[in-house]
Design a protein around this motif. Structure first.
Motif, PDB file in Angstrom:
ATOM      1  N   ARG A  28      -1.708   8.634  -1.923  1.00  0.00           N
ATOM      2  CA  ARG A  28      -2.293   8.866  -2.993  1.00  0.00           C
ATOM      3  C   ARG A  28      -2.219   8.461  -4.105  1.00  0.00           C
ATOM      4  N   TYR A  63       1.199   5.872   4.855  1.00  0.00           N
ATOM      5  CA  TYR A  63      -0.595   6.488   5.120  1.00  0.00           C
ATOM      6  C   TYR A  63      -0.270   6.802   6.380  1.00  0.00           C
ATOM      7  N   ILE A  96      -8.100   5.395  11.225  1.00  0.00           N
ATOM      8  CA  ILE A  96      -8.212   4.795  10.591  1.00  0.00           C
ATOM      9  C   ILE A  96      -6.840   4.402   9.775  1.00  0.00           C
ATOM     10  N   LYS A  97      -6.137   4.867   9.668  1.00  0.00           N
ATOM     11  CA  LYS A  97      -4.953   4.411   8.803  1.00  0.00           C
ATOM     12  C   LYS A  97      -4.658   4.939   7.883  1.00  0.00           C
ATOM     13  N   ASN A  98      -5.530   6.198   7.230  1.00  0.00           N
ATOM     14  CA  ASN A  98      -5.063   6.684   5.940  1.00  0.00           C
ATOM     15  C   ASN A  98      -4.664   6.755   5.064  1.00  0.00           C
ATOM     16  N   LEU A  99      -4.712   6.586   3.540  1.00  0.00           N
ATOM     17  CA  LEU A  99      -3.156   7.138   2.985  1.00  0.00           C
ATOM     18  C   LEU A  99      -3.196   8.607   3.120  1.00  0.00           C
ATOM     19  N   HIS A 143       0.709  -1.406   0.465  1.00  0.00           N
ATOM     20  CA  HIS A 143      -0.471  -0.252   0.043  1.00  0.00           C
ATOM     21  C   HIS A 143       0.876   1.053   0.089  1.00  0.00           C
ATOM     22  N   ASN A 166      -7.568  -0.466   5.442  1.00  0.00           N
ATOM     23  CA  ASN A 166      -7.973   0.922   5.065  1.00  0.00           C
ATOM     24  C   ASN A 166      -6.909   0.934   3.996  1.00  0.00           C
ATOM     25  N   ARG A 167      -5.948   1.618   4.302  1.00  0.00           N
ATOM     26  CA  ARG A 167      -4.671   1.569   3.979  1.00  0.00           C
ATOM     27  C   ARG A 167      -4.736   1.269   2.356  1.00  0.00           C
ATOM     28  N   THR A 187      -6.810  -1.265   0.872  1.00  0.00           N
ATOM     29  CA  THR A 187      -8.133  -1.057   0.147  1.00  0.00           C
ATOM     30  C   THR A 187      -8.498   0.213  -0.339  1.00  0.00           C
ATOM     31  N   GLU A 188      -7.370   1.251   0.014  1.00  0.00           N
ATOM     32  CA  GLU A 188      -7.572   2.447  -0.544  1.00  0.00           C
ATOM     33  C   GLU A 188      -6.903   2.525  -1.872  1.00  0.00           C
ATOM     34  N   SER A 247      -3.346   7.827  13.560  1.00  0.00           N
ATOM     35  CA  SER A 247      -4.281   7.767  12.389  1.00  0.00           C
ATOM     36  C   SER A 247      -5.228   6.682  13.043  1.00  0.00           C
TER      37      SER A 247
END
Length: 286
Positions: free
Chosen positions: A121, A107, A113-116, A104, A147-148, A150-151, A111
């Protein structure tokens, strides 16, 4: 001057590889120079090794999918020699699987949710652009449910044809695959964590890393978007290297590891942690 020209052509990563190559070439010359005394104790047969070169044998049935494992045992035992030969021939796969293991993007580690991150991105999109330009027709994209991952997968998919089958699988989530050797001071999970998560990651390996089915007629190109620990463990298992060595490798964000599995069970790595699609200012590891 020739060496410097080559360094300039290949850039920083290529320069490191080339410098290693020249060093190894010089070492090889020294080895050849002392070869005479060595030959007296070494067999000329390519299959004969003495104590100077201990080696383990390749397990051709590492995935429990060699032809003998795929036939009906009772029918095989009851068959004559010619029928047994036919049964084994029908059970042989003929296609090669190419599996692209992608880490991935960067990220937000703090956080929940550990999003990018924005950089993550961009890394994912650049990885998708590279895959789109590869000329391969990808048969499937499978992603970790974190999340990371999947994103990252969705940003990659935005660059690829829309008819590619997509799947998510929690078995590919990040974790502690195996106690590393040597251990590191900054990361010391409890043994029960290795026991629980390691068994899951091993199950993921068995589910996704194996030779093609006999029903598969054409070579396949499959993308799996997941995590660094999972990918490094997969590499060790697929190459039949000691699994405790997984942490000796490092993979950049959105890097591509290309694994090839032949019908006879041979496995090779075309690339590990390839980040050639990223300019230097976009490279990150943690």
């Amino acid at each position: 001057m020739v060496i410097l020209t080559r360094f300039a052509r290949y850039g920083a990563f290529g320069a490191a590889a080339l410098s290693s190559a020249y060093f190894l070439r010089d070492e090889a010359k020294a080895f050849v120079g002392s070869k005479t005394s060595f030959d007296s104790s070494f067999s000329s047969s390519s299959t004969s090794f003495n104590d100077n070169f201990p080696r383990g044998k390749w397990d051709y049935n590492w995935d429990s999918r060699d032809p003998m494992s795929m036939v009906d045992e009772a029918k095989y035992e009851a068959a004559d020699a010619e029928t047994r030969k036919e049964m084994l021939e029908k059970a042989k796969p003929t296609a090669t699987r190419h599996i692209f293991l992608i880490r991935h993007g960067q990220y937000h580690t703090e956080s929940d949710i550990k999003n990018l991150t924005e950089l993550g991105r961009q890394q994912a999109s650049m990885c998708g652009e590279r895959l789109a330009k590869s000329g391969f027709k990808f048969n499937a994209v499978t992603m970790s449910t974190m999340n990371r991952a999947t994103e990252t997968a969705n940003l990659i998919l935005a660059e690829l044809p829309k008819d590619i089958p997509i799947a998510s699988d929690s078995v590919l989530e990040e974790g502690a695959p195996y106690p590393p050797e040597p251990p590191v001071a900054h990361w010391r999970p409890k043994q029960k964590k290795f026991f629980a998560e390691g068994s899951r990651i091993e199950a993921a390996f068995r589910k996704y890393i194996h030779r093609a089915s006999k029903r598969q007629k054409e070579d396949s190109y499959e993308v799996i978007v997941c995590h660094a620990n999972v990918i490094r463990y997969f590499i060790c298992r697929a190459l039949q290297f000691p699994p405790e060595g997984w942490l000796r490798m490092s993979l950049g964000h959105s890097s591509i590891t290309w694994l090839t599995i032949r019908p006879n069970g041979n496995v090779s790595i075309r690339s590990i942690g390839d980040i050639g699609h990223l300019p230097s200012e976009k490279v990150s590891f943690s």
